[in-house]
Design an enzyme around this catalytic site. Structure first.
Site, short mmCIF file in Angstrom:
data_model
loop_
_atom_site.label_atom_id
_atom_site.label_comp_id
_atom_site.label_asym_id
_atom_site.label_seq_id
_atom_site.Cartn_x
_atom_site.Cartn_y
_atom_site.Cartn_z
CG ASN A 325 -1.78 1.26 1.27
OD1 ASN A 325 -2.68 1.45 0.46
ND2 ASN A 325 -1.47 2.16 2.21
CG ASP A 384 -1.54 5.34 0.89
OD1 ASP A 384 -0.89 5.47 1.96
OD2 ASP A 384 -2.67 4.83 0.84
CG ASP A 415 0.55 -3.78 6.32
OD1 ASP A 415 0.13 -4.20 7.41
OD2 ASP A 415 0.76 -2.58 6.08
CD GLU A 456 -3.47 -5.38 8.69
OE1 GLU A 456 -3.52 -4.88 9.82
OE2 GLU A 456 -2.99 -4.79 7.71
#
Length: 491
Positions: A325, A384, A415, A456
């Protein structure tokens, strides 16, 4: 004349498209019987309300309140839904999640597959008075293998005295026994219907759609693995510098699994999840500065390969944390993006002025640098990546190939999967993000069909499923289930 025909054609296509889209939706009536709740003084019809919250209205963010116009204790309302879609939902009180909603404390959601002009009716919390004829069933095993026998049980209230079962695809296909035994020969999902009568010849019936799943249940290696999470920095220091390293992990592999099934001195684990081990300025490693290089505190790329070889010799699979990310703000991609050099400007999201707004937990998401603003959902030190820029996606997919092919890892723990691609003001759980992970699955399976990826997604189980369904990731952590297990243990 050609121009006019062209316009008429476009208008006709628009009309047909609108008609087609209209034909895909239908009004669904919801009817919630609150009489048991009222009789037990669990609900006050003079001051309280009933609403439906589900994935179709962002779990109540768009209100869908029911009404009891004739004061018979049945609260009703209708809403337009897409035919053929399966929705998950619950009824709740007063438009809030306060523990009084249906099946609170980790209980299941209701599901319904939308049919034209369908009616969804139920008693709140499935609490039905004993004297009311209401069809409910149970089964010894809702997932079975072809040819395996399962037993169905009538759980209906109202003291039924006769039963008529229908088992689509089952053997037998019908039964008048109260608790029949059935088997299925072919994989698939099957519906079950039951009609009951009481001694006064009153009847009730219900169909339980896709109630049984028949599956050969061929499994993957990760389903049978016993997993062990390792934070390399704190696990085992081999050289006395106070920092755990890969050589220390190699030295302790026999403690985790010595490769001999006859011994009992090891833990017997068969899977290791390594927390971030790429180059990073932080102790935790979730802000990466070089995705293709092992953190020098831990060792070298060659030392990682040595560890993989030693783990595989013992029958241990290894997945690595892959933070897709965001990067560190010290990554060369970001420093070049900040300076608008090297063609990296669009690798991150930049704006000339502050767009404003906050993130899902009211945090600042736009951060200032050199007079401009860049997007970082966690904090300014973790900007990001901009996956609408195709070069970013290509590079990050190539890095995944590097860890599978060159470094011999067996997969990834991914993640923050919720935040990959924003859509306007929607910063998480976007359709573009779901599609991104479907594309990522296609990529890593093309490199190694046995590779495993677990995401996640810290959100409700209903939203987590979107990251796995329809050829998404292999797994995602289910935090709702984890919380329910902990609460059940504590209570």
């Amino acid at each position: 004349m050609t121009y006019s025909r062209f316009n008429l054609t476009i208008l006709l296509l628009l009309f047909l498209t609108f008609t087609f889209l209209q034909a895909q939706t239908t009004d669904i009536a919801f009817q919630v019987n609150m009489n048991y709740m009222i009789n037990q003084s669990l609900f006050d019809p003079t001051s309280e309300t009933v609403d439906i919250a589900g994935d179709f209205n962002d779990w109540g963010e768009t209100p869908f309140q029911l009404n009891d116009a004739d004061e018979d204790g049945i609260y009703a309302g209708s809403t337009a839904l897409n035919i053929g879609t399966t929705i998950s939902f619950k009824a709740r009180l007063n438009g809030v999640w306060d523990g009084r909603e249906e099946f609170s404390g980790g209980g299941p959601n209701r599901t319904y597959t939308v049919e034209e002009n369908g009616v969804v009716e139920f008693w709140y919390n499935d609490d039905v008075p004993d004297d009311v004829l209401d069809v409910q069933i149970a089964v010894s095993n809702s997932v079975a293998k072809p040819g395996e026998s399962v037993q169905f049980f009538d759980m209906s209230s109202g003291e039924p005295v006769s039963w008529n079962w229908t088992f689509t695809g089952g053997t037998p296909s019908t039964s008048t026994e109260q608790n029949p035994v059935v088997s299925y020969s072919t994989e698939g999902s099957y519906s079950v219907s039951l009609k009951v009568k009481n001694s006064e010849d009153d009847s009730a019936s219900k169909t339980f759609t896709d109630y049984m799943r028949i599956d050969n249940m061929l499994t993957q290696w990760w389903n049978d693995a016993v997993w062990y999470e390792v934070f390399v920095r704190s696990f085992k220091d081999s050289d006395g510098d106070g920092i755990g390293d890969l050589q220390g992990l190699i030295n302790k592999l026999d403690y985790l699994n010595d490769g001999d099934p006859e011994t009992h001195s090891d833990l017997g684990i068969t899977g290791i999840w390594l927390m971030p081990l790429q180059q990073s300025p932080s102790y935790h490693g979730y802000d990466v500065t070089d995705y293709r290089s092992v953190n020098s505190d831990y060792g070298t790329n060659q030392k990682f390969k040595d560890f993989i070889d030693a783990a595989h010799e013992r029958g241990i699979k290894v997945i690595v944390d892959y933070v897709m990310n965001h990067t560190s703000d010290q990554h060369t991609w970001f420093t070049q993006s900040n300076n608008n050099t090297g063609g990296y400007r669009d690798w991150y999201r930049w704006e000339d002025t502050n767009p404003g707004g906050t993130g899902p937990w009211d945090q600042t998401v736009w951060h200032q640098r050199n007079g401009d603003y860049y997007y970082g959902i966690f904090w300014g030190g973790m900007p990001d990546l901009n996956y609408t820029h195709e070069a970013v996606k290509t590079e990050m997919f190539d890095i995944a190939s590097f860890w599978l092919e060159d470094m011999n890892a067996d997969g990834f723990r991914l993640d923050a999967v919720k935040y990959i691609i924003e859509e306007g003001e929607k910063l998480e759980d976007t359709e573009s993000t779901f599609q991104f992970w479907r594309d990522f699955r296609t990529h890593y399976k093309s490199v190694d069909n046995e590779a495993f990826a677990v995401g996640e997604a810290w959100t409700s189980t209903e939203k987590v499923k979107e990251y796995v369904n329809s050829d998404g990731l292999d797994y995602c952590f289910d935090f709702d289930l984890a919380t329910a297990i902990i609460n059940a243990t504590n209570n």
